[in-house]
Design an enzyme around this catalytic site. Sequence first.
Site: not given
Ligand code: SAM
Length: 215
Positions: A64
């Site tokens: 992000s």
């Molecule tokens: N917090 C992260 C960082 O510091 O790098 C960035 C997060 S990224 C914007 C969103 C993340 O949510 C992705 O890695 C994605 O694979 C994960 N994600 C999407 N759907 C999900 C789910 N149902 N359960 C867990 N993780 C999920």
Amino acid sequence: MDDSYKHQGLRKLLIESIRTKGIKDANVLSAMEKVPRHIFFDSSFLNFAYEDKPFPIGAGQTISQPYTVAFQTELLQVRSGDRILEIGTGSGYQACILAEMGAKVFTIERQRSLFDKAVKVLPTLGYTIKTFYGDGYKGLPAFAPFDKILVTAGAPFIPDPLIKQLKTGGILVIPVGASDIQIMTTITKTGENQYQKREHGTFRFVPLLGNKAMD
Ligand code: SAM
């Protein structure tokens, strides 16, 4: 990977720019000044680590934007010792910010390749963060309740299990919206079955994945 004077200097400038954009919580800013964001980037992309922008981390996902990390963390009102559940480990950067602030962090990732990478990187930074490969829609019932829950992907709705796994007095921070634009929302659990909802403007996140077969 080194945390050189150059990186420390760029990080200071980035944090200063986040402060001027309105982030006031000194603990958030100080944690973001300590955690080296470039460690989460492949070596060929290091120059992008201290821009206030999201960046691809593989598997169609992003780390992000630093301002968004600061904004969500400020809304969480993190206290040292808080048990915090993060949905969407991604690179692991946000989890490190929470750990740096003294929280006990539990984080769930849905994509195997990102989970495997985060599991390797996090210990090298000296943080003890409990990482789980699974579906964040379900939360983490075995470790509930949590003081705070942070969702770092765009959710089409607020998953019930997350609300249930919040302590009374706890805060859920979640970007809610079915399209690629979401409304940053906080839910504060004010009583056993009482909640206060607040909205904090629009943001753009990759979507929270539902119905995705575990790989
Ligand atoms: N917090 C992260 C960082 O510091 O790098 C960035 C997060 S990224 C914007 C969103 C993340 O949510 C992705 O890695 C994605 O694979 C994960 N994600 C999407 N759907 C999900 C789910 N149902 N359960 C867990 N993780 C999920």
